[in-house]
Every structure is written in C-alpha cells, then in structure tokens.
Design a protein around this motif. Sequence first.
Motif, PDB file in Angstrom:
ATOM      1  N   ASP A  26      39.688  58.561  37.819  1.00 39.20           N
ATOM      2  CA  ASP A  26      40.004  57.724  36.667  1.00 39.20           C
ATOM      3  C   ASP A  26      40.199  56.262  37.067  1.00 39.20           C
ATOM      4  OD1 ASP A  26      42.325  58.389  38.054  1.00 39.20           O
ATOM      5  OD2 ASP A  26      43.598  58.301  36.273  1.00 39.20           O
ATOM      6  N   GLU A  27      40.639  56.019  38.302  1.00 38.82           N
ATOM      7  CA  GLU A  27      40.788  54.641  38.766  1.00 38.82           C
ATOM      8  C   GLU A  27      39.415  53.985  38.929  1.00 38.82           C
ATOM      9  OE1 GLU A  27      45.000  55.212  41.236  1.00 38.82           O
ATOM     10  OE2 GLU A  27      43.089  55.222  42.309  1.00 38.82           O
ATOM     11  N   TYR A  28      38.486  54.726  39.503  1.00 41.58           N
ATOM     12  CA  TYR A  28      37.131  54.198  39.643  1.00 41.58           C
ATOM     13  C   TYR A  28      36.510  53.946  38.274  1.00 41.58           C
ATOM     14  CZ  TYR A  28      32.217  53.944  41.085  1.00 41.58           C
ATOM     15  OH  TYR A  28      30.922  53.545  41.290  1.00 41.58           O
ATOM     16  N   MET A  50      43.857  46.808  47.122  1.00 36.72           N
ATOM     17  CA  MET A  50      44.879  46.219  46.257  1.00 36.72           C
ATOM     18  C   MET A  50      45.491  47.235  45.301  1.00 36.72           C
ATOM     19  SD  MET A  50      45.391  43.189  47.217  1.00 36.72           S
ATOM     20  CE  MET A  50      46.390  42.576  45.859  1.00 36.72           C
ATOM     21  N   TRP A  51      44.760  48.304  45.012  1.00 37.88           N
ATOM     22  CA  TRP A  51      45.314  49.366  44.169  1.00 37.88           C
ATOM     23  C   TRP A  51      45.917  50.494  44.997  1.00 37.88           C
ATOM     24  CZ3 TRP A  51      41.809  50.516  39.286  1.00 37.88           C
ATOM     25  CH2 TRP A  51      41.780  49.360  38.475  1.00 37.88           C
ATOM     26  N   SER A  56      50.059  47.995  45.444  1.00 43.75           N
ATOM     27  CA  SER A  56      50.187  47.928  43.980  1.00 43.75           C
ATOM     28  C   SER A  56      51.487  48.500  43.434  1.00 43.75           C
ATOM     29  CB  SER A  56      49.022  48.686  43.322  1.00 43.75           C
ATOM     30  OG  SER A  56      49.183  50.089  43.466  1.00 43.75           O
ATOM     31  N   TYR A  57      52.208  49.275  44.259  1.00 41.38           N
ATOM     32  CA  TYR A  57      53.454  49.903  43.793  1.00 41.38           C
ATOM     33  C   TYR A  57      53.209  50.758  42.547  1.00 41.38           C
ATOM     34  CZ  TYR A  57      55.900  46.802  47.043  1.00 41.38           C
ATOM     35  OH  TYR A  57      56.339  46.167  48.179  1.00 41.38           O
ATOM     36  N   LYS A  58      52.060  51.422  42.514  1.00 36.66           N
ATOM     37  CA  LYS A  58      51.665  52.095  41.277  1.00 36.66           C
ATOM     38  C   LYS A  58      52.550  53.282  40.924  1.00 36.66           C
ATOM     39  CE  LYS A  58      47.877  54.404  43.809  1.00 36.66           C
ATOM     40  NZ  LYS A  58      46.403  54.461  43.928  1.00 36.66           N
ATOM     41  N   SER A  59      53.198  53.890  41.916  1.00 31.52           N
ATOM     42  CA  SER A  59      54.091  55.015  41.611  1.00 31.52           C
ATOM     43  C   SER A  59      55.542  54.592  41.462  1.00 31.52           C
ATOM     44  CB  SER A  59      53.989  56.089  42.706  1.00 31.52           C
ATOM     45  OG  SER A  59      52.703  56.642  42.756  1.00 31.52           O
ATOM     46  N   SER A  60      55.857  53.372  41.833  1.00 38.46           N
ATOM     47  CA  SER A  60      57.261  52.934  41.822  1.00 38.46           C
ATOM     48  C   SER A  60      57.574  51.888  40.762  1.00 38.46           C
ATOM     49  CB  SER A  60      57.640  52.382  43.202  1.00 38.46           C
ATOM     50  OG  SER A  60      56.773  51.328  43.589  1.00 38.46           O
ATOM     51  N   GLY A 386      46.955  46.725  38.270  1.00 36.65           N
ATOM     52  CA  GLY A 386      46.444  47.979  38.792  1.00 36.65           C
ATOM     53  C   GLY A 386      47.042  49.157  38.050  1.00 36.65           C
ATOM     54  N   PRO A 387      46.684  50.365  38.454  1.00 34.44           N
ATOM     55  CA  PRO A 387      47.208  51.558  37.774  1.00 34.44           C
ATOM     56  C   PRO A 387      48.720  51.662  37.907  1.00 34.44           C
ATOM     57  CG  PRO A 387      46.088  52.143  39.825  1.00 34.44           C
ATOM     58  CD  PRO A 387      45.806  50.704  39.587  1.00 34.44           C
TER      59      PRO A 387
END
Length: 750
Positions: A26-28, A50-51, A56-60, A386-387
């Motif tokens: 899904d990110e792609y 970068m993601w 990106s800290y996408k989970s935090s 980012g995500p």
Amino acid sequence: MIDTVKNAEATPEQEQPYKELGLKDDEYARIKEILQRRPTDAELAMYSVMWSEHCSYKSSKVHLKYFGDTTTDEMRSKMLAGIGENAGVVDVGDGWAVTFKVESHNHPSYVEPYQGAATGVGGIVRDILAMGARPLAVMDPLRFGRPDAEDTKRVLPGIVAGVGGYGNCLGLPNIGGEVVFDESYQGNPLVNALCVGAMRVEDLHLAHASGTGNKVILYGARTGLDGIGGVSVLASETFDDSAGKRKKLPSVQVGDPFTEKVLIECSLELFEKGLVAGIQDLGGAGLSCATSELASAGDGGMHVYLDRVPLRAKNMSPAEILSSESQERMCAVVEPANVEAFLAVCAKWDVIATEIGEVTEGDRLVITYHDEVVVDVPPRTVAHEGPVYDRPIQRPADQDELQANTPDSLPRPENLLELIKIMAASPNLASRKWVTQQYDRYVRGGTVLAQPSDGGMIRIDEETGRGVALSTDCNGRYTKLDPYEGAKLALAEAYRNVSATGATPVAVTNCLNFGSPEDPAVMWQFEQAVKGLADGCAELGIPVTGGNVSFYNQTGSTAILPTPVVGVLGVIDDVRRRIPTGIGAEAGETLLLLGETRDEFGGSEWAHHVHGHLGGLPPKADLKREKLLSEILVAGSRDGMVSAAHDLSEGGLAQALVETCLIGEVGARVFLEGDLFTALFSESAGRVLVAVPRTEEQRFVDMCTARRLPWRKVGVVDPESNALEIQGLGELPLDELREAWEGTLPALFG
C-alpha cells in the motif's frame, strides 16, 4: 541506463524492488498515486529511506503527539526550538542558549561495533552543530547483554573504543552516561549518544530553504558507498547494473573525526560571519533527507544537480548518491551575494564545498543527473507526509502474572556486610572506570563534573561561571513491570541526578528504545511509556524538547526490555557552587538521608543480581516530592549548606554509601534503624544522601522540616577510619570495597 522521469512515465508496468527496500504494497501504491506514475529508481530510493521507521516515525507519530498535548504555554516559553528540529534549544539566561539531544545507533553498532558507535557520536554532534551551536560535550547511555557472554565481549570493547575514539579526536569531553547489562540486550545492544552545545540566543539556526534564488551548497566529506541502507534495507545493486557487479560496502557508515573537527570549526565561522540562511546536517538517509527536509520546511521548491556532488567512488548511481550516509557532510542554503565568501571560508579550512542547486519557485523538489530529471516530487510527501500507522495495542497477556510475581518470597540474606560487597561488585553497580578512562573527560577545560558524579556539568560562560548539568537514566526492568511508572521513574532519576549537582532542571530529551511496533504488546509498552514521560514532564513543569524513537530492537521474537532513556538538562548560575558526589575530608560532617524509604524491591538490582528475579511492581514515583527535593538541593548549594550529595537508585542506600566514600576517599560511620536490609537495599525513589557541615546542619534540617521534606540523620564523615562502618553490622575497609567495586569490568573485559 539512468531511469529518468520520462522513462518512468513511459514504462508504468515495469516491476520495481520496493519490497526489498522495506516498502509495503500500500505504501508503494501511495507513492504512485502521489506521482501519478511509477517512481524512478532515485525516487524509489528516496521514499524508501525517508518512509522507513527510523526517518518517518510512522508507527510512533500518533503517540508522540501526546507530548504536544501535555505541553503548556509556560513550558513552551522555555524553548527556542523544540520537537521537529535537529535538536531542542532552551534559553539558559545571560543571553545564552543551550541545545541538546540524544539519539540511537543501535543496529549499526551490533554489525560493526567501532564504526557504529563512532558514527553515532559524529551524527549527534552534527545535529547540535546544525542549530548554530558549538558542541561542548557528549554522553553515552549504553546497554549490553550478559556481561559474560561471548557476543558482549565482542561488541562492548569495540563500542566503547568507537565512542572514545571519535569523541576524543573531536576534542569533546565525555561527561557521563550509563553501562547496563541485561540478557534481553543480547544480540541487540543499545548505543545511545547525547551531545550538548551552547550559543548566543541570536545565533540560533533552523533547517529550512527559503528565498527563491538562494543557493544550496554541500560541504564536508565526499560522498561514497558507505552507509547505504543504514536506515532501511536499501540494496544498491537493485537499481543500476550499469556499474557492473561489485562487492557492497557494509551498511554501517565509516567515520573520520578529524574531518568532522574541521567541519565544526568551518561551520562555526560561517555562522559567525552570517553566511548561512538555512542549514541541515547529513545523517540518516543522506541527501534524500537533507534536500527534502530543507525544501519541505521552506517556502518554495528546490532544484538539485546531482552530478555536481563530489564523490569518492566511481560509477555511483543517482539512487546511491541520494541514499549514501557518508559522514561529515552538511548542506547549507546561502544567499547568492554570500556564496563567494562562503566558499572562501570553506577553502580556508580545506573543506570541500560545492554548489549543488538552488531554491526555486513552486513546490517541487527536482533533481537532475547529467541533464536528465531523475526526481520530481512534492518534497513534503517525502519528508513530512509519509505513512502514519495506528498500530494495534494490547496489554501483554502475562503482565498480570509478571506483576503478581513479587520478590516478597525471595530469601533475604543474614550477612548484610557481605551482601554490600557482592552488590558493589555486580556488573550493573560496579565502577565504570574501565570504560570512562578510555574517554577524555576534561578536554577543553570546561568540565566541572563528570562520571562517576551523579550528573555531568560543563561551564558555558568563563566570565560568569554559568553552566549546565546533564544526566541520562532508565531502568528497563522497572519499565517492563509498569511502562507508565517506569518512564516516570527514568525521568525522576535523571531529574534527581541533575538536582544533586546543584543545578535546576529545565528541559528533557529522550531516546525511546523498544521492540517491534508490529507486536501489539510492544506498542502497549510504548504508548504507556510516552504517556508516563509526558505526564511526568507536565507535573514537573519542564518540556520535552525532542528525541528519538528506535524500534525493532529484538532478537528473533524476543524484544529488549522497554528502554525509554531520558536525558535532563539543568542550569546553574555559577559552577563554583556545584555539589560533588564524594564526601569530603572534614571530620564530623553529618550524613542525612532525604526522602522516605519503603519496602520496594520490584525490579531491584538485588532481586536481579542475586536471584535472577524480575517481577512485582517498581518503586512509586512521587514527582511533587522530586520537585521539592530539587528545590531543597539547589537552595543548599546556593547557600553553602551541602558539601556532597548522591542520589539513591539501583542498589539503594548501601550502594550510595559505598560510592560516596570511595569517590571521596573518606570513611564514614553509619547508624540505621528498623529493618536493616530494607534500609540498605530498598530502591525507593525520591531519596538523596547529603553531607552537611556541622555549622550548617541545623539551618539545613530546619529548611527541610519547614518545607515538609522527610529527613533522617544516618551517619557522620570519619576520615580517620578508612572504612565504612555500619552500627550493628561491623565495618568494611575502603580497600576491600574498592577492590570489589573497581575489579569487575577489568576482570570481564581485560
């Protein structure tokens, strides 16, 4: 063949190795939606690094917002720069600003201990430099597996040598840190690095690229193949076979501290001459990060000519140039009128400097390579949009069982004198001299206190004596038992350590080290720890200025102990009134124990070292009491009422007595009441052992009584005895204690 934007538009179905680079399906798909086409190889490289979790800290992100939610206007008023900048900055008075930050370099340090640790120091130093400050000192919170394990013997010497080698070559004193051993860190050591710097308030610099026509200048070391994949799983061969097959260099960066030292001095002269409009260091994700973040934080776009980047390897592809994490590089935004002067300063310092682009109108980051457009993206989508994942959270199924398994049933020893020596020699309590003697703690002449003092302290103003104190702390066992209280306890101890030097705590940084965010139990630990730290800071009235999140710290499916390392910065108006940790040689000085002692052994070093036990609840943090204790210590320092102070933490009062006597090389006579085991080894928080001159004793205890801070007289300084004597138990010669305390790490690591 260079994969250009035109080629990407013409070949929409071409398969790309996005999964190998760490991107989800899904990110792609989202990248293709943003670009309205498939990405080029270079764009895919940029988005993948970068993601990544690291960048990106996408989970935090969803949890880190809580820091902002709990920060009051009064707390914000203390910050000149906060979360989102390269490092936090606070105003410390007299026109001075101090910037500090702690970050992780865990995984690279396991793969290549020396370079992983060395470049961790180099990276955090450049973060401080990028704010416009002169770096002044470093600290190193470290964690390792079992001390007798072969892998610990592999990684620890190299990591310590890397920290010392890089910091010593830079001429930066190492004023403190931690060395902690626990089996959970086996195969996943934690290497956290902190740096602190100072500047005049008006010299603050931020990372943004504004002003159409301003030039982008890359300066410092050449760009090579080292470090590719340092923050993701980037594999360079996947992108371009035209360079032929070659052996990949390790994903760990290779540092050159002498190049960085020159880069520091060059940068400071550039700042002093007003030649920099915006600045960004190159660390994780290299040019991908620097260019996208500068453009994203500015008011326009950016055009970068990638073929102008000075290289130290042949046939590097655009993706490799953008993703390289080669060290000792900075990226500056410079007004056209200042370019000549900027380049002249760099030439003076023999620093390579190259104009690689300019700020443009619009909102696109365009990167060309030999006149071919290889990147054309909205920079915010790379750097800041980012995500974001709201991961599943679930309290561990065995948490209740863990907390119910209290240490109450553990047999308590009869020979307490022998236990004092056993505990003093335990790897987690033993002297860190074997480590710290490899560091220069006093270079530059500004060090006032350093390890084994409770906190490090440096002078920032020669005329007034103004200085700052720092401490980092975390007990992962406490956080495992109760992540919310454990994070509060980490904050409380770092806060208390700074207070014990006589400084007033003013700000916080953090490095949150946890297991996999894809594990709901780990995310529960993380969420609870963030809330505990944020709520604790709100209660103390000091802001979190920034920090770092490090996930995926685990071996197989076994996560490390949740380890939210907390760094606290304190300010002291005159370092000459600092409080030392070791007691002095004045006979008859009174030893007072401030705070209350309770039967609290959950997660204690006694339970861990003697019985291999972990269970129950950690000590309770009382932050109102910590704040009162801090005010008492600062007042005692200011008015000359306290001659020594040592906080009580791991090992309790017994360990504090051992250390304060050995550091001061002075004996003491101690008299305790009640259950001596609890009195000596409890790890109740909010306690400090102080030495008070006889002439000041009444005034000091009257102040404590008036402010309702519990205190108890527990002994006197006795320099004639050359022993630690505990009434009712006997005495321990200081020579025996020193042999026990200082012998452990040399015996383990040579």
